[in-house]
Motif scaffolding. Structure first.
Motif, PDB file in Angstrom:
ATOM      1  N   ILE A  81       0.857  -1.187   0.000  1.00 38.26           N
ATOM      2  CA  ILE A  81       0.000   0.000   0.000  1.00 38.26           C
ATOM      3  C   ILE A  81       0.891   1.233   0.000  1.00 38.26           C
ATOM      4  N   VAL A  82       0.738   2.073  -1.038  1.00 37.25           N
ATOM      5  CA  VAL A  82       1.578   3.260  -1.186  1.00 37.25           C
ATOM      6  C   VAL A  82       0.717   4.495  -0.949  1.00 37.25           C
ATOM      7  N   THR A  83       1.058   5.252   0.109  1.00 34.75           N
ATOM      8  CA  THR A  83       0.326   6.473   0.428  1.00 34.75           C
ATOM      9  C   THR A  83       1.232   7.680   0.205  1.00 34.75           C
ATOM     10  N   PHE A  84       0.606   8.829   0.112  1.00 28.53           N
ATOM     11  CA  PHE A  84       1.364  10.069  -0.112  1.00 28.53           C
ATOM     12  C   PHE A  84       0.922  11.131   0.880  1.00 28.53           C
ATOM     13  N   VAL A 152     -14.536  -0.106  -2.117  1.00 29.53           N
ATOM     14  CA  VAL A 152     -14.276  -0.104  -3.553  1.00 29.53           C
ATOM     15  C   VAL A 152     -13.133   0.851  -3.864  1.00 29.53           C
ATOM     16  N   GLY A 153     -12.408   0.507  -4.939  1.00 27.81           N
ATOM     17  CA  GLY A 153     -11.335   1.345  -5.435  1.00 27.81           C
ATOM     18  C   GLY A 153     -11.425   1.443  -6.954  1.00 27.81           C
ATOM     19  N   ILE A 154     -10.607   2.285  -7.514  1.00 33.46           N
ATOM     20  CA  ILE A 154     -10.632   2.527  -8.961  1.00 33.46           C
ATOM     21  C   ILE A 154      -9.622   1.627  -9.659  1.00 33.46           C
ATOM     22  N   HIS A 155     -10.072   1.025 -10.756  1.00 29.93           N
ATOM     23  CA  HIS A 155      -9.210   0.180 -11.601  1.00 29.93           C
ATOM     24  C   HIS A 155      -9.216   0.721 -13.033  1.00 29.93           C
ATOM     25  N   THR A 156      -9.325   2.045 -13.138  1.00 28.07           N
ATOM     26  CA  THR A 156      -9.465   2.823 -14.382  1.00 28.07           C
ATOM     27  C   THR A 156     -10.840   2.590 -15.002  1.00 28.07           C
ATOM     28  N   PHE A 157     -11.161   3.358 -16.036  1.00 27.67           N
ATOM     29  CA  PHE A 157     -12.479   3.260 -16.668  1.00 27.67           C
ATOM     30  C   PHE A 157     -12.500   2.222 -17.773  1.00 27.67           C
ATOM     31  N   THR A 158     -11.407   2.093 -18.513  1.00 28.63           N
ATOM     32  CA  THR A 158     -11.385   1.158 -19.654  1.00 28.63           C
ATOM     33  C   THR A 158     -10.340   0.068 -19.500  1.00 28.63           C
ATOM     34  N   HIS A 159      -9.787  -0.087 -18.293  1.00 31.14           N
ATOM     35  CA  HIS A 159      -8.786  -1.120 -18.018  1.00 31.14           C
ATOM     36  C   HIS A 159      -7.585  -0.977 -18.951  1.00 31.14           C
ATOM     37  N   PHE A 192      -6.811   3.272  -5.423  1.00 27.32           N
ATOM     38  CA  PHE A 192      -6.518   3.051  -6.838  1.00 27.32           C
ATOM     39  C   PHE A 192      -5.619   1.837  -6.991  1.00 27.32           C
ATOM     40  N   ARG A 193      -5.931   1.024  -7.968  1.00 23.74           N
ATOM     41  CA  ARG A 193      -5.026  -0.054  -8.382  1.00 23.74           C
ATOM     42  C   ARG A 193      -4.914   0.001  -9.896  1.00 23.74           C
ATOM     43  N   ALA A 194      -3.698   0.081 -10.391  1.00 26.40           N
ATOM     44  CA  ALA A 194      -3.475   0.159 -11.825  1.00 26.40           C
ATOM     45  C   ALA A 194      -3.657  -1.210 -12.466  1.00 26.40           C
ATOM     46  N   PRO A 195      -4.291  -1.260 -13.642  1.00 23.64           N
ATOM     47  CA  PRO A 195      -4.349  -2.536 -14.361  1.00 23.64           C
ATOM     48  C   PRO A 195      -2.940  -3.050 -14.655  1.00 23.64           C
ATOM     49  N   TYR A 196      -2.784  -4.342 -14.635  1.00 24.29           N
ATOM     50  CA  TYR A 196      -1.523  -5.022 -14.953  1.00 24.29           C
ATOM     51  C   TYR A 196      -0.440  -4.761 -13.912  1.00 24.29           C
ATOM     52  N   GLY A 218      -4.441  12.816  -3.966  1.00 21.89           N
ATOM     53  CA  GLY A 218      -5.090  12.217  -2.808  1.00 21.89           C
ATOM     54  C   GLY A 218      -5.379  10.745  -2.919  1.00 21.89           C
ATOM     55  N   TYR A 219      -4.860  10.068  -3.934  1.00 22.12           N
ATOM     56  CA  TYR A 219      -5.115   8.637  -4.097  1.00 22.12           C
ATOM     57  C   TYR A 219      -4.075   7.800  -3.371  1.00 22.12           C
ATOM     58  N   THR A 220      -4.537   6.663  -2.855  1.00 17.96           N
ATOM     59  CA  THR A 220      -3.673   5.644  -2.289  1.00 17.96           C
ATOM     60  C   THR A 220      -3.588   4.502  -3.296  1.00 17.96           C
TER      61      THR A 220
END
Length: 741
Positions: A81-84, A152-159, A192-196, A218-220
């Motif tokens: 988990i990476v916070t800023f 829930v978190g974000i995994h982008t809109f179009t992966h 947030f989690r990035a695809p791949y 502000g995203y983790t």
């Protein structure tokens, strides 16, 4: 030459139709705009549907790896988990004997509800990293997810892999997903989690700036340190084994609730939960991990309050504009989810109908050609008695001389009646100045084409009347060939073969293709089926008795030729096609004139069909048009062309969102079928094939214009507007071709 001139009294008052036309004229532009807006709305719905299905942007990783010299070592070697916080990047590890259970790629309507059911059964919280496009398509699942206490978190809109994307694209992917979450569950999130992505040691110089920028916003960012690899479908035992941390360590564990067939995941999940609890593990969310770390650092007891709320600490309530925009997005997607599949099914039906029509036209046209051209075929004894040729004319000074000269060469005895409908350019004077002994010029105040034709019919001396336009040229044998079917007493009208004379222009060449196909395929088909819908105004012959019985040429519609043809069918007369009787006419010289002409034709045809709608219930032989012709005309001249633009739009949609090569091949196949039909029509009419080289361009430009004209006509009809008989500008360049006849 005999000239009949009515008394010149006070100018007549405008007719009811003309007064209505004046009012309708002011409404035409809004109707065009409405038609275009409807088409634009459909295009937008389809674009939204394609975008939501994540088929744009490349659902694959665009790179295989890069250096990580700019990434701090404490990040590469840190927790998942990476916070800023405070602007400084730090990592957080999951405490021992703790599982932060995470799921990627959802929500999926099949698998996510099953995952939620397992989690609810075992009272296990989890964090779901959601794809925005899937959220907008399945908002109810997300709402249930949040209500059950999951995070829930974000995994982008179009992966999409964000590593090589522009800053604007990254921002758009995040904002659109937040919008979808707001509309679905009334929340936003900071996770947030990035695809791949995988573990933090895989962060490189391309992806690190993305995480830094999102951290500033502000995203983790959440990674994994234990991957079940359930997407490989290795079996339930392997999934449980690979998801188990070593030596009682805590872990951020990755499963998938979407993105493929997940039955093994559903089967493995209960076994995994039971195994980890037996080992003394507890389950929490990402926010639960961060909350526990904060408490340990501050050495304070656990916070009081709802435990589920602490597990959802990353959520923010959506309010104001964001909430309403999100709900609007969900509503638009709901429309797209219904509209696009429905239209797809409808267009498949239309496509089958169109191909069926092509096949039917080819079969029936061939049969008609063989039947009418065999040596023994005869309508009966030759028709040699004189006939009356009626030429309605309104401001035809450029063409009237050519028209009358062509009639003067007729091999059949005729009288020519020129009905000048209030021309202001000297048309009547030109006709009189030619000094032809068999020409009568009748003047009338401007009343419209139907009135001019009726005046001519009433003034005709003979029992057969031939009607033509004032810009049309006949071949010497045209009248003789045209009237031969009247040897059959059942025949009440005959359609001739109209040819485009000025085919050297682009518009003329396009219309030439259309005319050849229409006359040599459509009319042959309708002739055999005994339901001919239209005698063309450029060349048609009628029994005078039949026209008068039908009440003459009606002013109720703008397509008086279609109107009288249907009326004759309903009166029990037979209407046939005489392919060898040819007339040469002038195609419109500009797109504006072409639009006006076709708009009038389309709208007039709809008026005529509506006027004769009761033909559907006519009985006996006179009801054949209602039983056969009316459905065919409505299906193939109105409904199918209305859907045709959607076929083109879907083709473009498929090229962009689905499979470019397959879509191009499908379009080429349809074009090939049309070319085959056109080539056969050209063969029947002994036309030169070189004009078919214009057909691909015709399909891309001319055909689209005709679709818009039809849509415009439908909108006008639905809104109750009316039009008047419109005069097209002519050049008089069409004459009888050398050697014709």
């Amino acid at each position: 030459m005999t000239t009949t001139t009515p008394s010149r009294g006070r100018r007549r008052a405008p007719s009811r139709m003309e007064r209505a036309a004046g009012k309708a004229a002011a409404l035409q532009r809004p109707r065009v705009v409405l038609a275009l807006l409807l088409l634009l709305a459909l295009v937008c719905v389809m674009l939204l549907d394609g975008y939501l299905r994540a088929e744009v942007g490349g659902d694959q990783r665009v790179r295989t790896g890069a250096s990580s010299s700019d990434v701090p070592d404490e990040i590469l070697d840190g927790g998942p988990i990476v916070t800023f916080r405070g602007g400084r990047a730090t990592t957080v590890s999951v405490p021992d004997k703790t599982i932060a259970l995470t799921f990627d790629d959802g929500p999926d309507p099949t698998w996510t509800p099953q995952v939620l059911a397992v989690l609810e059964k075992y009272d296990v919280p989890a964090t779901f990293f959601l794809v925005g496009s899937m959220v907008s398509r399945h908002p109810g699942i997300v709402e249930d997810m949040v209500e059950q206490g999951h995070e829930v978190g974000i995994h982008t809109f179009t992966h999409v892999d964000l590593s090589y994307q522009s800053e604007a694209r990254v921002r758009r992917e995040m904002e659109q997903t937040q919008l979808a979450l707001a509309g679905a569950a009334g929340i936003t999130t900071t996770l947030f989690r990035a695809p791949y992505s995988s573990q933090t040691d895989a962060i490189d110089d391309y992806s690190w700036p993305v995480y830094e920028k999102l951290g500033q916003d502000g995203y983790t960012s959440v990674f994994v340190d234990t991957d079940s690899d359930d997407w490989k479908r290795p079996g339930v035992a392997k999934i449980v084994q690979w998801a188990t941390p070593e030596q009682n360590e805590g872990a951020s564990v990755l499963f998938h609730d979407a993105g493929g067939e997940r039955s093994q995941t559903i089967a493995a999940l209960p076994k995994y939960i039971e195994k980890m609890r037996a080992k003394g593990y507890t389950f929490t969310t990402v926010s639960g991990v961060l909350n526990q770390q904060e408490q340990e650092q501050q050495q304070v007891p656990a916070a009081q309050g709802d435990g589920r709320t602490r597990l959802q600490a990353a959520h923010r309530r959506a309010t104001g504009t964001l909430l309403y925009e999100g709900k609007a997005l969900i509503a638009a997607v709901a429309v797209a989810e219904v509209a696009v599949p429905t239209l797809s099914v409808g267009l498949m039906v239309v496509g089958v109908a169109v191909l069926g029509r092509f096949g039917m036209m080819l079969i029936l046209a061939r049969r008609h050609h063989r039947q009418r051209n065999r040596r023994r075929f005869s309508w009966g004894p030759d028709v040699t008695r004189p006939v009356s040729v009626i030429v309605p004319a309104y401001n035809e000074k450029e063409c009237i001389a050519n028209t009358l000269h062509s009639l003067a060469r007729s091999t059949h005895p005729i009288e020519i009646i020129v009905v000048d409908d209030g021309s202001t350019d000297g048309t009547a004077e030109i006709a009189e100045s030619l000094g032809m002994p068999n020409v009568r010029v009748i003047r009338q105040a401007n009343a419209g084409k139907p009135a001019a034709l009726n005046h001519g019919v009433r003034s005709a001396r003979y029992d057969i009347v031939v009607m033509m336009d004032g810009d049309t040229v006949f071949e010497p044998d045209t009248v003789r060939l045209l009237v031969q079917p009247f040897a059959d007493p059942e025949v009440g009208a005959v359609a001739g073969n109209a040819k485009v004379g000025n085919r050297t222009t682009v518009i003329g060449a396009w219309q030439h293709i259309e005319y050849v196909m229409g006359f040599n395929l459509d009319r042959r088909m309708y002739d055999l089926l005994r339901c001919m819908p239209t005698i063309p105004g450029a060349i048609g012959a009628f029994r005078r008795e039949a026209v008068l019985q039908a009440g003459g040429m009606s002013e109720d519609t703008l397509a008086e030729d279609t109107d009288i043809t249907i009326a004759l069918h309903r009166a029990g007369w037979r209407v046939v096609y005489q392919e060898h009787a040819r007339a040469w006419t002038e195609a419109p010289g500009s797109l504006k004139q072409l639009w006006s002409q076709r708009y009038r034709w389309s709208y007039g045809t709809m008026q005529a069909l509506w006027k004769h709608r009761k033909s559907l219930t006519d009985k006996g032989p006179s009801g054949r048009f209602g039983r056969v012709g009316m459905p065919l005309v409505v299906l193939f001249q109105i409904v199918t062309p209305l859907f045709a633009p959607l076929i083109d739009v879907f083709t473009v949609y498929a090229m962009i969102f689905v499979d470019l090569r397959a879509s191009l091949l499908a379009w080429a196949a349809v074009l090939g079928v049309q070319l085959l039909c056109a080539a056969y029509a050209f063969r029947l009419d002994r036309e030169k094939y070189r004009y078919l080289l214009m057909m691909p361009l015709q399909q891309l430009a001319y055909r689209q214009m005709m679709y818009l004209v039809l849509i415009h006509s439908c909108v006008t009809a639905l809104t109750g507007g009316r039009l008047r008989w419109q005069k097209l500008k002519r050049t008089g360049e069409v004459g009888t071709p050398a050697g014709a006849g």
